[in-house]
Design an enzyme around this catalytic site. Structure first.
Site, PDB file in Angstrom:
ATOM      1  N   HIS A   1       0.797  -1.230   0.000  1.00  0.00           N
ATOM      2  CA  HIS A   1       0.000   0.000   0.000  1.00  0.00           C
ATOM      3  C   HIS A   1       0.828   1.278   0.000  1.00  0.00           C
ATOM      4  O   HIS A   1       0.293   2.365  -0.120  1.00  0.00           O
ATOM      5  CB  HIS A   1      -1.022  -0.004   1.150  1.00  0.00           C
ATOM      6  CG  HIS A   1      -0.462   0.226   2.515  1.00  0.00           C
ATOM      7  ND1 HIS A   1      -0.631   1.416   3.175  1.00  0.00           N
ATOM      8  CD2 HIS A   1       0.233  -0.569   3.349  1.00  0.00           C
ATOM      9  CE1 HIS A   1      -0.066   1.328   4.376  1.00  0.00           C
ATOM     10  NE2 HIS A   1       0.462   0.132   4.496  1.00  0.00           N
TER      11      HIS A   1
ATOM     12  N   CYS B   1       1.228   5.677  12.512  1.00  0.00           N
ATOM     13  CA  CYS B   1       0.962   4.916  13.739  1.00  0.00           C
ATOM     14  C   CYS B   1       1.113   5.769  14.982  1.00  0.00           C
ATOM     15  O   CYS B   1       0.511   5.485  16.000  1.00  0.00           O
ATOM     16  CB  CYS B   1       1.923   3.734  13.829  1.00  0.00           C
ATOM     17  SG  CYS B   1       1.848   2.724  12.374  1.00  0.00           S
TER      18      CYS B   1
HETATM   19  N1  PLP Z   1       8.099   0.145   7.888  1.00  0.00           N
HETATM   20  C1  PLP Z   1       8.022   1.443   7.577  1.00  0.00           C
HETATM   21  C2  PLP Z   1       9.272   2.224   7.397  1.00  0.00           C
HETATM   22  C3  PLP Z   1       6.764   2.045   7.435  1.00  0.00           C
HETATM   23  O1  PLP Z   1       6.682   3.334   7.119  1.00  0.00           O
HETATM   24  C4  PLP Z   1       5.610   1.257   7.625  1.00  0.00           C
HETATM   25  C5  PLP Z   1       4.268   1.870   7.532  1.00  0.00           C
HETATM   26  O2  PLP Z   1       4.091   3.060   7.712  1.00  0.00           O
HETATM   27  C6  PLP Z   1       5.761  -0.093   7.929  1.00  0.00           C
HETATM   28  C7  PLP Z   1       7.022  -0.622   8.054  1.00  0.00           C
HETATM   29  C8  PLP Z   1       4.574  -0.984   8.143  1.00  0.00           C
HETATM   30  O3  PLP Z   1       3.990  -1.293   6.921  1.00  0.00           O
HETATM   31  P1  PLP Z   1       2.480  -1.836   6.875  1.00  0.00           P
HETATM   32  O4  PLP Z   1       1.595  -0.647   7.059  1.00  0.00           O
HETATM   33  O5  PLP Z   1       2.347  -2.439   5.522  1.00  0.00           O
HETATM   34  O6  PLP Z   1       2.353  -2.817   7.960  1.00  0.00           O
END
Ligand code: PLP
Length: 404
Positions: free
Chosen positions: A206, A330
């Site tokens: 995504h 997050c």
């Molecule tokens: N790693 C990084 C650097 C991210 O920016 C994100 C999401 O913002 C993730 C991992 C997690 O990805 P997902 O939303 O597909 O779990």
């Protein structure tokens, strides 16, 4: 707010699904809905399409063999798989090295392992958000099972020298595994596993114009890693569960397109980001950029508006139809300042007023011009009601002196 005029500058949180991606996915819902593991041709043809997706992902990130690609549900699963999977498979070793600026999917997995008795080194970053390679080298030892470092930071866009770090790690201890969270790097800068010492790379659909709920992990041939999800034989037993067929096909197509658009990202999107940043800095005296200006992915800028609250700025921008973020998706929603800016030693007065703008291939110059025009008015309004008038006046005077 008129949705047609929406300016979406929050692409590090998520991206629009590319219409070509959707088109390629659609037949796999109601027409070609077979199970790729089935013996019949109806399911088998779906299995063939998954193979094509695997090749497309492998091509984008430079895997030597498509079998080194495992499909997952998201970037978070990829990071969990790397940290827990490597540590479970190497029960003798106890030490992990990561950085203070990782995404929570790495940091919280590391904390979980710490509680289970593993030792974790969290590398510092400087005020530009960059790590010190000497500190890294000195933290490696015989007991280091895994290094986990992101390729690019989600909040600041700062790029980490992961290829070089992997070389250092292998030289010091050939058995140490090197994991790279490339979720924010892939599609924005070249990400190539070929001829590197990187063992594991995770990506997320995504963030690259594929749908939510799909991701992939590259696991270099010969890397021992225990599965997180145990069950059937899917993904050669490394990630059980019937595949998210349409999502995987979408991810494959998105990877193909990302490769074609890389030059656009490195030139046009970078120029747009730079124009946006310059326009804001020029017109807003209490704006400052967070993170290295040179060593960044092309689509991201993180700007602090000193003595203001980021959430308040976001609400005003939202009223104008402008979507941005006050940190990672997050962490926004909590009043805690960003752990990334904290680790960079960003002054307290700037930490709470940070806004991340993240562009994409769909971003236009007209949108950038609109933000350059409307944001300074928002900030002017908020500055006028800030309780920190004398500090703001000092900043204003300083800017006038510096611009002479
Ligand atoms: N790693 C990084 C650097 C991210 O920016 C994100 C999401 O913002 C993730 C991992 C997690 O990805 P997902 O939303 O597909 O779990």
């Amino acid at each position: 707010m008129n949705d047609n005029k929406l300016i979406y500058f929050d692409n590090n949180a998520t991206t629009k699904v590319d219409e070509l991606v959707l088109e390629e996915m659609l037949p796999y819902f109601c027409e070609k809905y077979g199970n790729p593991s089935s013996m019949h041709t109806f399911g088998g043809s779906v299995g063939q399409k998954l193979k094509e997706a695997r090749v497309r992902v492998a091509d984008l990130i430079g895997a030597n063999n498509p079998d080194e690609i495992i499909f997952t549900s998201c970037g978070t699963e990829g990071s969990n798989m790397a940290l827990l999977g490597v540590l479970n498979a190497n029960s003798g070793k106890k030490h992990i090295i990561t950085t203070k600026v990782e995404h929570p999917c790495v940091l919280n997995a590391a904390k979980f392992l710490e509680k289970k008795g593993h030792r974790v080194t969290y590398l510092n970053v400087n005020s530009d958000g960059e790590i010190d390679l000497k500190e890294f080298e000195e933290s490696l030892n015989e007991d280091t099972a895994l290094v986990a470092c992101m390729w690019a930071n989600n909040e600041t866009g700062v790029i980490y020298p992961v290829e070089k770090m992997a070389d250092i790690a292998k030289e010091k201890n050939p058995r140490t595994k090197f994991f790279v969270d490339a979720v924010q790097a892939v599609g924005k800068i070249p990400v190539n596993a070929k001829n590197t010492n990187i063992d594991i790379i995770s990506i997320s659909g995504h963030k690259i114009h594929a749908p939510k709920g799909v991701g992939a992990v590259y696991i270099k041939k010969g890397t021992l890693i225990n599965p997180l999800i145990i069950g059937g034989h899917q993904e050669k037993g490394r990630r059980a569960g019937t595949e998210n067929v349409a999502g995987i096909i979408g991810l494959g197509k998105a990877c193909e397109i990302a490769g074609e658009y890389l030059d656009d990202e490195l030139t046009r999107v970078r120029a747009l980001r730079n124009k946006l940043e310059k326009g804001i800095i020029k017109n807003v005296y209490n704006a400052r950029i967070n993170g290295s200006r040179d060593n960044r992915v092309p689509n991201t800028t993180n700007i602090s508006f000193e003595y203001l609250e980021g959430e308040l700025i976001l609400l005003h921008l939202n009223d104008l139809g402008i979507c941005a973020s006050s940190g990672s998706a997050c962490t926004s929603g909590s009043l805690e300042p960003s752990h990334v800016l904290k680790a960079m030693g960003t002054p307290f007065t700037a930490m709470h007023g940070s806004i991340r703008f993240s562009l994409s291939r769909y971003s236009t110059e007209e949108e950038v011009d609109t933000v350059i025009e409307s944001l300074p008015l928002v900030i002017e309004k908020l500055n006028a009601i800030s309780p920190f008038q004398s500090q703001l006046n000092q900043l204003k005077d300083l800017k006038i002196v510096n611009s002479r």
